[in-house]
Design a protein around this motif. Sequence first.
Motif, PDB file in Angstrom:
ATOM      1  N   CYS A 138      33.652 -27.031  18.269  1.00  0.00           N
ATOM      2  CA  CYS A 138      34.732 -27.020  17.275  1.00  0.00           C
ATOM      3  C   CYS A 138      34.125 -26.861  15.888  1.00  0.00           C
ATOM      4  O   CYS A 138      32.994 -27.282  15.646  1.00  0.00           O
ATOM      5  CB  CYS A 138      35.503 -28.334  17.253  1.00  0.00           C
ATOM      6  N   SER A 139      34.909 -26.294  14.977  1.00  0.00           N
ATOM      7  CA  SER A 139      34.528 -26.245  13.568  1.00  0.00           C
ATOM      8  C   SER A 139      35.684 -26.778  12.741  1.00  0.00           C
ATOM      9  O   SER A 139      36.852 -26.573  13.087  1.00  0.00           O
ATOM     10  CB  SER A 139      34.218 -24.813  13.132  1.00  0.00           C
ATOM     11  N   VAL A 140      35.329 -27.449  11.647  1.00  0.00           N
ATOM     12  CA  VAL A 140      36.344 -28.103  10.837  1.00  0.00           C
ATOM     13  C   VAL A 140      36.103 -27.765   9.366  1.00  0.00           C
ATOM     14  O   VAL A 140      34.968 -27.827   8.895  1.00  0.00           O
ATOM     15  CB  VAL A 140      36.258 -29.639  11.014  1.00  0.00           C
ATOM     16  N   ALA A 141      37.173 -27.420   8.653  1.00  0.00           N
ATOM     17  CA  ALA A 141      37.067 -27.119   7.222  1.00  0.00           C
ATOM     18  C   ALA A 141      37.502 -28.317   6.388  1.00  0.00           C
ATOM     19  O   ALA A 141      38.632 -28.795   6.539  1.00  0.00           O
ATOM     20  CB  ALA A 141      37.948 -25.911   6.875  1.00  0.00           C
ATOM     21  N   PHE A 142      36.596 -28.806   5.549  1.00  0.00           N
ATOM     22  CA  PHE A 142      36.937 -29.885   4.616  1.00  0.00           C
ATOM     23  C   PHE A 142      37.123 -29.309   3.218  1.00  0.00           C
ATOM     24  O   PHE A 142      36.278 -28.554   2.736  1.00  0.00           O
ATOM     25  CB  PHE A 142      35.826 -30.948   4.596  1.00  0.00           C
ATOM     26  N   SER A 169      33.310 -30.297  -7.447  1.00  0.00           N
ATOM     27  CA  SER A 169      33.059 -30.624  -6.038  1.00  0.00           C
ATOM     28  C   SER A 169      33.120 -29.353  -5.206  1.00  0.00           C
ATOM     29  O   SER A 169      33.580 -28.313  -5.672  1.00  0.00           O
ATOM     30  CB  SER A 169      34.107 -31.629  -5.553  1.00  0.00           C
ATOM     31  N   LEU A 170      32.695 -29.444  -3.943  1.00  0.00           N
ATOM     32  CA  LEU A 170      32.710 -28.296  -3.036  1.00  0.00           C
ATOM     33  C   LEU A 170      33.235 -28.700  -1.659  1.00  0.00           C
ATOM     34  O   LEU A 170      33.121 -29.856  -1.253  1.00  0.00           O
ATOM     35  CB  LEU A 170      31.285 -27.739  -2.859  1.00  0.00           C
ATOM     36  N   GLY A 171      33.769 -27.722  -0.975  1.00  0.00           N
ATOM     37  CA  GLY A 171      34.197 -27.936   0.401  1.00  0.00           C
ATOM     38  C   GLY A 171      33.024 -27.843   1.363  1.00  0.00           C
ATOM     39  O   GLY A 171      31.898 -27.530   0.972  1.00  0.00           O
ATOM     40  N   ALA A 172      33.298 -28.125   2.636  1.00  0.00           N
ATOM     41  CA  ALA A 172      32.241 -28.048   3.639  1.00  0.00           C
ATOM     42  C   ALA A 172      32.829 -27.702   4.993  1.00  0.00           C
ATOM     43  O   ALA A 172      34.015 -27.928   5.257  1.00  0.00           O
ATOM     44  CB  ALA A 172      31.486 -29.375   3.726  1.00  0.00           C
ATOM     45  N   ARG A 173      31.964 -27.138   5.796  1.00  0.00           N
ATOM     46  CA  ARG A 173      32.337 -26.845   7.177  1.00  0.00           C
ATOM     47  C   ARG A 173      31.484 -27.711   8.084  1.00  0.00           C
ATOM     48  O   ARG A 173      30.262 -27.775   7.942  1.00  0.00           O
ATOM     49  CB  ARG A 173      32.063 -25.369   7.462  1.00  0.00           C
ATOM     50  N   ALA A 186      44.957 -23.265   2.250  1.00  0.00           N
ATOM     51  CA  ALA A 186      43.744 -22.465   2.059  1.00  0.00           C
ATOM     52  C   ALA A 186      42.883 -22.399   3.313  1.00  0.00           C
ATOM     53  O   ALA A 186      42.061 -21.495   3.464  1.00  0.00           O
ATOM     54  CB  ALA A 186      42.927 -23.050   0.909  1.00  0.00           C
ATOM     55  N   GLY A 187      43.017 -23.341   4.216  1.00  0.00           N
ATOM     56  CA  GLY A 187      42.280 -23.315   5.472  1.00  0.00           C
ATOM     57  C   GLY A 187      40.777 -23.271   5.255  1.00  0.00           C
ATOM     58  O   GLY A 187      40.241 -24.023   4.419  1.00  0.00           O
ATOM     59  N   PHE A 188      40.121 -22.400   5.972  1.00  0.00           N
ATOM     60  CA  PHE A 188      38.656 -22.327   5.880  1.00  0.00           C
ATOM     61  C   PHE A 188      38.171 -21.787   4.534  1.00  0.00           C
ATOM     62  O   PHE A 188      37.006 -21.967   4.180  1.00  0.00           O
ATOM     63  CB  PHE A 188      38.074 -21.528   7.048  1.00  0.00           C
TER      64      PHE A 188
END
Lengths: 364, 364, 364, 364
Positions: C286-290, C200-204, D245-247
Amino acid sequence: MNTFGQLFRVTTFGESHGPAIGCVIDGCPPGIALDPEDFRHDLGRRASGRTRHTSQRHEDDVVEILSGVFEGMSTGTPIALLIRNVDARSKDYARIAGQYRPGHADYTYSRKYGIRDPRGGGRSSARETTMRVAAGVVAKKWLAERHRIVVRACVAQIGTRKPAQMDWDAVERNPLFWPDANEVADIEAMLDALRKSGDSLGARIDVIADGVPAGWGEPVYGKLDAELAAALMSINAVKGVEIGAGFDAVAQRGTEHRDAMTPQGFESNRAGGILGGISSGQRLRCSVAFKPTSSLRLPVASVDVEGHPVEVVTTGRHDPCVGLRAPPICEAMVALVLIDQALRHRAQCGDVIHDIPGVPAGKE
Amino acid sequence: MNTFGQLFRVTTFGESHGPAIGCVIDGCPPGIALDPEDFRHDLGRRASGRTRHTSQRHEDDVVEILSGVFEGMSTGTPIALLIRNVDARSKDYARIAGQYRPGHADYTYSRKYGIRDPRGGGRSSARETTMRVAAGVVAKKWLAERHRIVVRACVAQIGTRKPAQMDWDAVERNPLFWPDANEVADIEAMLDALRKSGDSLGARIDVIADGVPAGWGEPVYGKLDAELAAALMSINAVKGVEIGAGFDAVAQRGTEHRDAMTPQGFESNRAGGILGGISSGQRLRCSVAFKPTSSLRLPVASVDVEGHPVEVVTTGRHDPCVGLRAPPICEAMVALVLIDQALRHRAQCGDVIHDIPGVPAGKE
Amino acid sequence: MNTFGQLFRVTTFGESHGPAIGCVIDGCPPGIALDPEDFRHDLGRRASGRTRHTSQRHEDDVVEILSGVFEGMSTGTPIALLIRNVDARSKDYARIAGQYRPGHADYTYSRKYGIRDPRGGGRSSARETTMRVAAGVVAKKWLAERHRIVVRACVAQIGTRKPAQMDWDAVERNPLFWPDANEVADIEAMLDALRKSGDSLGARIDVIADGVPAGWGEPVYGKLDAELAAALMSINAVKGVEIGAGFDAVAQRGTEHRDAMTPQGFESNRAGGILGGISSGQRLRCSVAFKPTSSLRLPVASVDVEGHPVEVVTTGRHDPCVGLRAPPICEAMVALVLIDQALRHRAQCGDVIHDIPGVPAGKE
Amino acid sequence: MNTFGQLFRVTTFGESHGPAIGCVIDGCPPGIALDPEDFRHDLGRRASGRTRHTSQRHEDDVVEILSGVFEGMSTGTPIALLIRNVDARSKDYARIAGQYRPGHADYTYSRKYGIRDPRGGGRSSARETTMRVAAGVVAKKWLAERHRIVVRACVAQIGTRKPAQMDWDAVERNPLFWPDANEVADIEAMLDALRKSGDSLGARIDVIADGVPAGWGEPVYGKLDAELAAALMSINAVKGVEIGAGFDAVAQRGTEHRDAMTPQGFESNRAGGILGGISSGQRLRCSVAFKPTSSLRLPVASVDVEGHPVEVVTTGRHDPCVGLRAPPICEAMVALVLIDQALRHRAQCGDVIHDIPGVPAGKE
């Protein structure tokens, strides 16, 4: 839980014989003219030592405004008010630090916190109500200027003695807040005898607010009457609160209690200006029961902090009828509830447009 | 403000004649055994149609647990409870949608929101109290299991009629919650006559809690008595609340009111188990005044939504004495206050170690 | 703490595989037109199974309005929304009830509550966010109708891949919320490969709000940015939140970061539309890190509930990139913060009259 | 909204150049030893004028304890702390009362309240953070004594400069909170050049808490990470907050991000010590982005209060890198969140008995 209110929030601090008492008023609308002088009138009405019938502790109660006011106007930031304690005679209380005074919070504070400040009752002293009155001054100002609301209170009963007539104009003309000018001398004599006897009496305070528009109050748990009940019951020595007919409603019939409505207004006001927790536009009417002072020079059985039986005698300065200083405090608490509900009301219902006719206040 | 409590938080929703009523209980301690059956007893005690003296609306009031319970145990996540409305006869109310019923919230809801659900009183109906009772069941369970606290209520007065004796054991043996078994037949006759007359009467409810430990309650604005006052005053039709001696304290002398303490316990309980806003370990005692029902088949003057005079007659199902269904509601509100204060107390004072002796509860 | 907001208060309940999920919206302004259909669009945007790149659990997500709406209009009383869970395959999860899934709340719920609902993650499942989106629909409606505010979100990064251009109009035209239409096929290929790999991968996620007037936000602890940070960080899988320049501000110089002002508007918007916790009238950014999904079919070391080492493999339905479903959730949380601050603002500052000129929004 | 916390509640007040700043701490557990001296260390760490790299305003910052402490111990009643402002040079700011400083709250306060105290930024000044640090001292004391929790912060980046090594022991040995002792002279030279240039730089602060037990945090909206985000974002000049880990999580794969668990503990800590909003027992790790100071002697375009274009030059005392004073403030906010969550946790879950083994903290 030393904070009162949801939007107009008052946080009080300070002990009876600590260095100072004070409060922080958060959420106050900006643009209210405020000056240390504004507090003098109501603090004077509450002050002890105002008549020979109240405790002879003398506090100047000069309010210092520490924040939230710029060039005489509230800025919307927290308003901090401070009063230094100057006449705190802690030695009067030193003797009973090891005992519990019946009818006081000494024992319960010890059970809760495991520690208590015994000097003058510490935090549980009625000294705390000074800051309620101070915060109430700000609330009253806004209510009067923005909505022409007037909050008033009187002593409606001392012991079994009730006034023959209810003249609101007479109340502020005597230091006993008594609504029948003809009886003031009588009441003073009664109080002199009471003080001489070493005993004390309870009192009933009536509070009214005129000019409250219809629509304030938040069902279901933030009902206007529920919040008034909490506000008034939170005052030291209060044992009961009524709205409108109060306990008289128990013996009333429905045909008698319900207030008929006509295009000219309500025909009566047994509801006390609140229906379903929301103001109806009528006069708001509350009654409050104050218990008699427990601190007396007449001895009472108690226990000391080690559990041994003792006899407690209080020789400090105390009021034979605490109710005599209560009217400004009751007014303040009602004003604090009203401003908070007013702000909450316009938050939720600020856009409501009524195309239906209102019913005038009618008879009180 | 449809949420009650700070840590044990109950949010209720639903209108009298909408599809359902329900509540969400947040902050409930995990590990409480909960089953839909648990709610049957108290909901049955509150239900209308239980005697011929209460409204003949029949609701099954079967609670569905939607969340927060896993394999019969509370998990600490929100407990949602739902009851479908099945016997909602909206047509009974259609006629008065355009009128304001005196003594009801019709007018004030309209003034506040500019819109109202007229069916059965909508949100302002006593139907909402069903969910208070449901939430109270969870609170009572925890209080009983964790602290052996028992909360009880009775009808202590109807109109001018008071019971000759106060027998708590008799209360649950008759559907009128009347504390004198010998008088139940009498009271029933009185209620039959009342119903026949078309009128209604107020009632006084007494509530007690036994087993509350000393130390619960948060001065200054979160006093136990202040929160009880708000909780009880928030119930529909309540006009007054007393703690302990209540308004009787007005006529009492200090030597009479203050409860002496001895190593064997308190000598009396005029304080009602609370001193300085904190429980003393004695029995908690409250009294509540319920007004008489305003909805009657006897006509009353009112106005319609266009401001014209009308005569209002209510033909729907109504209680001649709403107080008769109030005891379980009052118990629930007291239980909700207690569990909330209990949780708040252990949050702040969970580490307090007392090396001082406690005073037994003593006389009630 | 399953309640969000101070005046516009949303309480959610329900577990992933329980009978239902739902919410209660309290404090909603009256007079908003509301229909079950209103929820379909945003719930559809959030729904799993919308593309082959998200979990294949199919929920119809049909909202039932249980209260607070009369004849299609909000009445000011609590709005309860209910969605029944219909496609909850608990058997998928039965095997791992005795294990802790790394990167999940299994272990921490057990440590906190001593009990947990393991079915589909119980309360900690992203299923809960459905009700945030539903509540957000109501908030968005009011913000749009009352203030012409539009809240939008997009996927601004997946793994290391960023869009070549930021075209807000493109976002809603593809199911990936990707702001560059030319790249959508590419991204889909990348996601197919990812899903095939089992990883899986994270997203912004970027969120903006246009049309927010200057003056919303409550210093000091209720700052608009502080509440946005809490709101967004409270979404499952979020690890970081930025306002405006965010962490880029660390490397910026003051002369570069501060947004110059001219009578024509702000020259730039590195502040993200907020100064001192209060909106400036510019676009809110705003920006959000998932984080990447932790539940994978690729094995990971863990422990079972008895503390023994185990290997965890997740075979249930999961998203290879949870961020793909996040935009509507982020929009909802921003909308909930905005409506709450809007109501609080008019409560305190409803009377403020500006005789000073405002600065236009200017460049974004 | 000048109150922070739900059970351990801190209310701050005061303007930069008003008579005083202060705070009231409500809900503090009784029995904590407190002395004015306790505040000296952390207030000294935050103070301006501590190095040549921070603003040269000299405040003694001597704390007066006005209430809530009796014979050196907290009593459970509100603790009021007061600091008089002694070095407030308002004339420095008189010139810009009629202008808006870009990057500051001047404009937004004016838009919100219609009035502002321009002296030193009034309420929006970083001076307010002094009281956060003071309140944090009380929180830290309880966390250390009751749970052996240690909260620490360092400057982890200035501009683009990062430390070569992360040595927590080095942090407190230099006034720049820099975690690499070998680089301190370098950084000082860099700051000298920066100050000379008239410009400013942003900074990244890392905050950790060791010893936090598993189980603290309240899903869903009171998640530990959500409250940390709000707490840290509420500090002046903060533009971003990260947990673990944040962003970086955006670019990570699930197999890389999820922290494996073994009987010996977690294998890594990318989660930052929080899973599902609840502490896992690992080290708590947050990062905070501080923007560069906007008040510079280098001119910037702006408007005056009448809307005309002006050039703003700030000649007062300001920090070239506000981040240099931020570590004690960040620590305080984290400590305030932790004590509040600790109290809330024991309120709800004080009776939870775990018969399951815990996982050790493991690698950081």
